[in-house]
Write a protein that holds these residues in place. Structure first.
Motif, PDB file in Angstrom:
ATOM      1  N   SER A 139      -2.808   2.046  -2.135  1.00 57.39           N
ATOM      2  CA  SER A 139      -2.888   3.498  -2.291  1.00 57.39           C
ATOM      3  C   SER A 139      -1.742   4.023  -3.142  1.00 57.39           C
ATOM      4  CB  SER A 139      -2.861   4.196  -0.925  1.00 57.39           C
ATOM      5  OG  SER A 139      -1.607   4.014  -0.296  1.00 57.39           O
ATOM      6  N   THR A 140      -2.014   5.123  -3.839  1.00 63.41           N
ATOM      7  CA  THR A 140      -0.973   5.890  -4.523  1.00 63.41           C
ATOM      8  C   THR A 140      -1.278   7.370  -4.342  1.00 63.41           C
ATOM      9  OG1 THR A 140       0.092   6.370  -6.642  1.00 63.41           O
ATOM     10  CG2 THR A 140      -2.214   5.659  -6.729  1.00 63.41           C
ATOM     11  N   SER A 141      -0.269   8.149  -3.971  1.00 57.23           N
ATOM     12  CA  SER A 141      -0.492   9.578  -3.759  1.00 57.23           C
ATOM     13  C   SER A 141      -0.723  10.311  -5.068  1.00 57.23           C
ATOM     14  CB  SER A 141       0.704  10.191  -3.022  1.00 57.23           C
ATOM     15  OG  SER A 141       0.871   9.589  -1.758  1.00 57.23           O
ATOM     16  N   LEU A 142      -0.092   9.833  -6.135  1.00 59.94           N
ATOM     17  CA  LEU A 142      -0.264  10.443  -7.453  1.00 59.94           C
ATOM     18  C   LEU A 142       0.023   9.390  -8.507  1.00 59.94           C
ATOM     19  CD1 LEU A 142      -0.781  12.999  -9.132  1.00 59.94           C
ATOM     20  CD2 LEU A 142       1.673  13.465  -9.031  1.00 59.94           C
ATOM     21  N   GLY A 143      -1.031   8.953  -9.224  1.00 58.93           N
ATOM     22  CA  GLY A 143      -0.801   7.930 -10.239  1.00 58.93           C
ATOM     23  C   GLY A 143      -2.054   7.143 -10.546  1.00 58.93           C
ATOM     24  N   GLU A 144      -1.865   5.875 -10.886  1.00 58.82           N
ATOM     25  CA  GLU A 144      -2.972   5.003 -11.253  1.00 58.82           C
ATOM     26  C   GLU A 144      -3.029   3.805 -10.324  1.00 58.82           C
ATOM     27  OE1 GLU A 144      -3.540   3.961 -15.345  1.00 58.82           O
ATOM     28  OE2 GLU A 144      -2.343   5.657 -16.025  1.00 58.82           O
ATOM     29  N   LEU A 145      -4.259   3.332 -10.081  1.00 64.19           N
ATOM     30  CA  LEU A 145      -4.467   2.179  -9.232  1.00 64.19           C
ATOM     31  C   LEU A 145      -5.477   1.261  -9.910  1.00 64.19           C
ATOM     32  CD1 LEU A 145      -4.919   2.303  -5.370  1.00 64.19           C
ATOM     33  CD2 LEU A 145      -6.038   0.591  -6.768  1.00 64.19           C
ATOM     34  N   ARG A 146      -5.087   0.005 -10.122  1.00 61.59           N
ATOM     35  CA  ARG A 146      -5.957  -0.940 -10.813  1.00 61.59           C
ATOM     36  C   ARG A 146      -5.990  -2.268 -10.061  1.00 61.59           C
ATOM     37  NH1 ARG A 146      -2.813   1.350 -14.740  1.00 61.59           N
ATOM     38  NH2 ARG A 146      -1.437  -0.464 -14.855  1.00 61.59           N
ATOM     39  N   VAL A 147      -7.192  -2.808  -9.924  1.00 62.95           N
ATOM     40  CA  VAL A 147      -7.378  -4.125  -9.318  1.00 62.95           C
ATOM     41  C   VAL A 147      -8.249  -4.939 -10.257  1.00 62.95           C
ATOM     42  CG1 VAL A 147      -8.177  -5.420  -7.319  1.00 62.95           C
ATOM     43  CG2 VAL A 147      -7.254  -3.120  -7.008  1.00 62.95           C
ATOM     44  N   GLY A 148      -7.808  -6.154 -10.602  1.00 65.18           N
ATOM     45  CA  GLY A 148      -8.556  -6.993 -11.525  1.00 65.18           C
ATOM     46  C   GLY A 148      -8.958  -8.307 -10.894  1.00 65.18           C
ATOM     47  N   PRO A 157      -4.681  12.047  -8.336  1.00 67.79           N
ATOM     48  CA  PRO A 157      -4.092  12.129  -6.998  1.00 67.79           C
ATOM     49  C   PRO A 157      -4.837  11.273  -5.976  1.00 67.79           C
ATOM     50  CG  PRO A 157      -5.395  14.094  -7.465  1.00 67.79           C
ATOM     51  CD  PRO A 157      -5.348  13.303  -8.737  1.00 67.79           C
ATOM     52  N   ALA A 158      -4.103  10.783  -4.998  1.00 67.97           N
ATOM     53  CA  ALA A 158      -4.649  10.112  -3.818  1.00 67.97           C
ATOM     54  C   ALA A 158      -5.665   9.031  -4.144  1.00 67.97           C
ATOM     55  CB  ALA A 158      -5.267  11.148  -2.876  1.00 67.97           C
ATOM     56  N   GLN A 159      -5.259   8.055  -4.932  1.00 67.28           N
ATOM     57  CA  GLN A 159      -6.116   6.910  -5.224  1.00 67.28           C
ATOM     58  C   GLN A 159      -5.997   5.860  -4.107  1.00 67.28           C
ATOM     59  OE1 GLN A 159      -8.305   6.163  -7.868  1.00 67.28           O
ATOM     60  NE2 GLN A 159      -8.108   8.383  -8.116  1.00 67.28           N
ATOM     61  N   ARG A 160      -7.149   5.333  -3.674  1.00 68.58           N
ATOM     62  CA  ARG A 160      -7.142   4.336  -2.609  1.00 68.58           C
ATOM     63  C   ARG A 160      -8.134   3.222  -2.920  1.00 68.58           C
ATOM     64  NH1 ARG A 160      -4.352   5.903   1.815  1.00 68.58           N
ATOM     65  NH2 ARG A 160      -3.785   8.115   1.903  1.00 68.58           N
ATOM     66  N   PHE A 161      -7.823   2.034  -2.402  1.00 72.37           N
ATOM     67  CA  PHE A 161      -8.728   0.904  -2.562  1.00 72.37           C
ATOM     68  C   PHE A 161      -8.596  -0.002  -1.347  1.00 72.37           C
ATOM     69  CE2 PHE A 161      -9.309  -3.569  -3.603  1.00 72.37           C
ATOM     70  CZ  PHE A 161     -10.604  -3.561  -4.110  1.00 72.37           C
TER      71      PHE A 161
END
Length: 243
Positions: free
Chosen positions: A195-204, A214-218
């Motif tokens: 998770s990130t409250s504000l930003g980028e989230l990447r899974v490869g 905002p609020a990215q989750r995986f």
């Protein structure tokens, strides 16, 4: 605001120093949760204020060795079935602007398979070679590591990068502001919560996800999910590469 993000902002604004950030991170520790225990080869506990520390895992060693002191006044002693590293130097203020002295560099050799527990106010930590367990509490700076099998990292502001093989236990990386980039090594069997409250989230790799804002989750799983890895960033980037 996320508490880790709040600490990072206070640090950025100069309202607290890196040592105070480290103490706040410790206070947020969730009941002292630690990564999977280091094996019988033991562990090294270190507490430093300000340093650039290079840690090299070496075959054939029976005990840790300070290869380069760098003026930190490092001292190793046996303690609690493992080892403890302390530094005798203290920060000095220079000039009318009260600027801290530059960080000093040191090189530490550890037996392959030893665990490392490190508290550092400000600086950079580079780990070369495999360690069994890595527990780092860093107020401000950068952590990079080659390979670990247990991970517990708390960082106020900066960057975390490395490769980890998780096949059981509970593991975490918590960052107030900055970037986390992790590679899950072959053989990982893990449940991911990112998770990130504000930003980028990447899974490869085997698990695909990309999102920003905002609020990215995986959440995802490799294998049966026998281990657990939680990565949370207040403001910044999370990048995880899966096999």
């Amino acid at each position: 605001m996320d508490e880790y993000m709040r600490i990072a902002k206070l640090l950025e604004e100069g309202k607290i120093d890196p040592e105070e950030a480290g103490r706040l991170l410790e206070a947020l520790d969730e009941g002292g949760r630690t990564p999977a225990a280091a094996p019988a080869t033991g562990r090294l506990r270190a507490r430093l204020e300000r340093a650039e520390l290079e840690v090299r895992a070496r075959e054939g060693l029976n005990a840790p060795v300070v290869e380069v002191d760098g003026g930190l006044g490092l001292r190793l002693e046996a303690a609690d079935g493992g080892w403890r590293l302390t530094g005798t130097s203290r920060p000095r203020f220079l000039g009318a602007f009260g600027l801290l002295r530059s960080r000093k560099s040191a090189v530490l050799l550890l037996p392959t398979g030893m665990g490392l527990e490190l508290r550092l106010g400000q600086g950079e930590v580079r780990v070369e070679g495999p360690l069994s367990a890595l527990k780092v509490q860093l107020g401000q700076g950068r952590l990079s590591f080659a390979a670990a099998e247990a991970l517990d990292v708390q960082l106020g502001q900066g960057e975390v990068q490395g490769s980890v093989r998780i096949a059981g236990g509970r593991h975490r990386v918590q960052l107030g502001m900055g970037r986390v980039k992790l590679e899950l090594a072959e053989g990982s069997d893990v449940q991911l919560q990112l998770s990130t409250s504000l930003g980028e989230l990447r899974v490869g790799g085997g698990l695909q996800h990309r999102g920003g804002g905002p609020a990215q989750r995986f959440e995802g799983r490799l294998g049966e999910g026998r281990g657990e890895l939680k990565v949370s960033v207040g403001m910044g980037e999370v990048e995880v590469e899966a096999p």
